[in-house]
Design an enzyme around this catalytic site. Sequence first.
Site, short mmCIF file in Angstrom:
data_model
loop_
_atom_site.label_atom_id
_atom_site.label_comp_id
_atom_site.label_asym_id
_atom_site.label_seq_id
_atom_site.Cartn_x
_atom_site.Cartn_y
_atom_site.Cartn_z
N HIS A 178 0.87 -1.19 0.00
CA HIS A 178 0.00 0.00 0.00
C HIS A 178 0.91 1.24 0.00
O HIS A 178 1.75 1.38 -0.88
CB HIS A 178 -0.91 -0.12 1.24
CG HIS A 178 -2.10 0.79 1.29
ND1 HIS A 178 -2.47 1.63 0.28
CD2 HIS A 178 -3.01 1.01 2.30
CE1 HIS A 178 -3.55 2.30 0.63
NE2 HIS A 178 -3.90 1.95 1.86
N HIS A 195 -2.03 -3.11 -9.40
CA HIS A 195 -3.03 -2.56 -8.49
C HIS A 195 -4.16 -3.56 -8.32
O HIS A 195 -4.51 -4.26 -9.28
CB HIS A 195 -3.60 -1.24 -9.05
CG HIS A 195 -4.27 -0.40 -8.02
ND1 HIS A 195 -5.58 -0.61 -7.65
CD2 HIS A 195 -3.80 0.62 -7.26
CE1 HIS A 195 -5.89 0.28 -6.71
NE2 HIS A 195 -4.84 1.02 -6.45
N ASP A 203 1.93 5.41 -7.11
CA ASP A 203 3.25 5.58 -6.48
C ASP A 203 4.37 5.74 -7.50
O ASP A 203 5.42 6.30 -7.18
CB ASP A 203 3.55 4.37 -5.59
CG ASP A 203 2.59 4.29 -4.43
OD1 ASP A 203 2.18 5.36 -3.94
OD2 ASP A 203 2.23 3.18 -4.02
C1 LIG Z 1 -0.47 -3.63 -5.59
C2 LIG Z 1 -0.38 -5.13 -5.45
C3 LIG Z 1 -0.06 -5.47 -3.99
C4 LIG Z 1 -1.73 -5.74 -5.85
O1 LIG Z 1 -1.72 -7.05 -5.44
P1 LIG Z 1 -2.84 -8.12 -5.78
O2 LIG Z 1 -4.04 -7.49 -6.35
O3 LIG Z 1 -3.00 -8.95 -4.57
O4 LIG Z 1 -2.20 -8.95 -6.96
P2 LIG Z 1 -1.28 -10.23 -6.79
O5 LIG Z 1 -0.23 -10.03 -5.76
O6 LIG Z 1 -2.19 -11.42 -6.61
O7 LIG Z 1 -0.59 -10.29 -8.24
C5 LIG Z 1 -1.24 -10.83 -9.39
C6 LIG Z 1 -0.16 -11.33 -10.34
O8 LIG Z 1 0.59 -10.20 -10.83
C7 LIG Z 1 1.96 -10.31 -10.41
N1 LIG Z 1 2.36 -8.96 -9.97
C8 LIG Z 1 1.60 -8.09 -9.28
N2 LIG Z 1 2.28 -6.94 -9.09
C9 LIG Z 1 3.49 -7.12 -9.69
C10 LIG Z 1 4.60 -6.28 -9.81
N3 LIG Z 1 4.61 -5.06 -9.30
N4 LIG Z 1 5.69 -6.76 -10.47
C11 LIG Z 1 5.68 -8.01 -10.98
N5 LIG Z 1 4.63 -8.84 -10.88
C12 LIG Z 1 3.55 -8.40 -10.24
C13 LIG Z 1 1.98 -11.29 -9.27
O9 LIG Z 1 3.23 -11.92 -9.16
C14 LIG Z 1 0.87 -12.24 -9.68
O10 LIG Z 1 1.38 -13.08 -10.68
P3 LIG Z 1 0.91 -14.63 -10.76
O11 LIG Z 1 -0.55 -14.57 -11.11
O12 LIG Z 1 1.76 -15.25 -11.80
O13 LIG Z 1 1.13 -15.22 -9.39
C15 LIG Z 1 0.72 -5.70 -6.36
O14 LIG Z 1 0.46 -5.36 -7.70
C16 LIG Z 1 2.11 -5.23 -5.95
O15 LIG Z 1 2.73 -5.86 -5.07
N6 LIG Z 1 2.63 -4.14 -6.59
C17 LIG Z 1 3.91 -3.60 -6.22
C18 LIG Z 1 3.79 -2.79 -4.95
C19 LIG Z 1 3.04 -1.48 -5.16
O16 LIG Z 1 3.30 -0.76 -6.11
N7 LIG Z 1 2.15 -1.21 -4.24
C20 LIG Z 1 1.38 0.03 -4.26
C21 LIG Z 1 -0.04 -0.20 -4.65
S1 LIG Z 1 -0.90 1.31 -4.94
#
Ligand SMILES: CC(C)(COP(=O)(O)OP(=O)(O)OC[C@H]1O[C@@H](n2cnc3c(N)ncnc32)[C@H](O)[C@@H]1OP(=O)(O)O)[C@@H](O)C(=O)NCCC(=O)NCCS
Length: 390
Positions: free
Chosen positions: A223, A262, A318
């Site tokens: 987040h 996201h 971000d």
């Molecule tokens: C934001 C976030 C937590 C959303 O998570 P979520 O909805 O739970 O999505 P998931 O973690 O289940 O990811 C879905 C898929 O995309 C991939 N993925 C998600 N974000 C990714 C990223 N930033 N880089 C690479 N791969 C990513 C995951 O590995 C997963 O792949 P899989 O299906 O092969 O296992 C996630 O995209 C993330 O960790 N982003 C980076 C951190 C960030 O920028 N956070 C700020 C959010 S505003």
Amino acid sequence: MAEIKAGLEGVVVGQQDISFINGEVGELIYRGYHIDELAPSASFEEIVFLLWHGKLPTKQELDALKERLASCRALNDSQMKFLKSIPHYARPMSVCRTGVSQIALYDTSYQTLEVYERGTNLARADNILSQAPTIIAAFSRLRRGFKPIPPREDLDHAANFLWMLNGKDPSPEAVRAFDLYLVLTAEHGFNASTFSCRVTASTWANIYASVVSGIGTLSGHSHGGAVQAVMNQFMEIGNIDNVEPWFNGCLETKKRIMGIGHRVYKTLDPRAPHLRAKVQELSKLSDNRKWYDIAIKLEELASKNEYFQERKLYPNVDFYSAPLLYMLGLEPDMYSPMFALSRIAGWCAHIMGQYENNRLIRPRAEYIGPKGLKWTPMEERGNFGADTTL
Ligand SMILES: CC(C)(COP(=O)(O)OP(=O)(O)OC[C@H]1O[C@@H](n2cnc3c(N)ncnc32)[C@H](O)[C@@H]1OP(=O)(O)O)[C@@H](O)C(=O)NCCC(=O)NCCS
């Protein structure tokens, strides 16, 4: 057996009229106004009024809000003494969380602290919104070995913060860039931290406790903690020529790229283009395109890559907030507190909304552990040494 949605993904847990997000088309609306409509013109104070009162302020209403906010900014001696006692290595986000919690201690309406009357909560929201920047700016100066600078009542919210941070009048461009950042990050539906605020408020805990819950939830890197990680990542990349090898390294090691992806947006986050344009503008003004160029190149590589395309992973808020805050002279560990300073506006709107139509938020989880175990006396539990993982 109930269907379980991991991470509550897609679960609708209530109704609210504060903001609307359409993750498929990349749309964000505050109280009926599209973010594209607000970004070019609105000030943070106008957004605060809009979120808290559901309509844009008249000139008189805006002036009155600005006056109230400006009058609440100063900290008392005990708050300053506390800030001076904090070790310089403390995380600014921890200072933000603890400092906001401390504001409650000096609420002179303490005898009515458990009263959820809207007027009382608006006054408390003014206090939290106004004092949190003073706390963060003072800590930033103290840890750099400088004296805190008292707030000025003649400056608006964004300008006053930059003033308290640096002790010099900020440029109009810096003020507008920071104000835009505050406008764009002020509110975002039932995100994790807002939900956390609402869960706390739903127990009839007061607005201070509810905001503190939000700050704690915001701090993690899934987040609001991501914005610092984004800047660290850009610094690790270091120069434009290293973007591609660095990106390929991430693909090989399956390392997540911060600032991308996201839970709700399956297209570009609608806040990102506004922030991207502002970073470009600041880059031109400062004659330093380095961070803008790195970010643009990384966005381009991700957008052309099959892995990111298949998973619909695009830059989130971000991604461009990080270089924007960097170009305003803020250290990376100050970025999550900046997010908190702005999101306090949205949190307070939701907390007041929760009180108005409250029902305890109390979901359930499926139990998958054992049942029917019999108590074992200590002498019969074996003596195999301590399990240090417990
Ligand atoms: C934001 C976030 C937590 C959303 O998570 P979520 O909805 O739970 O999505 P998931 O973690 O289940 O990811 C879905 C898929 O995309 C991939 N993925 C998600 N974000 C990714 C990223 N930033 N880089 C690479 N791969 C990513 C995951 O590995 C997963 O792949 P899989 O299906 O092969 O296992 C996630 O995209 C993330 O960790 N982003 C980076 C951190 C960030 O920028 N956070 C700020 C959010 S505003």
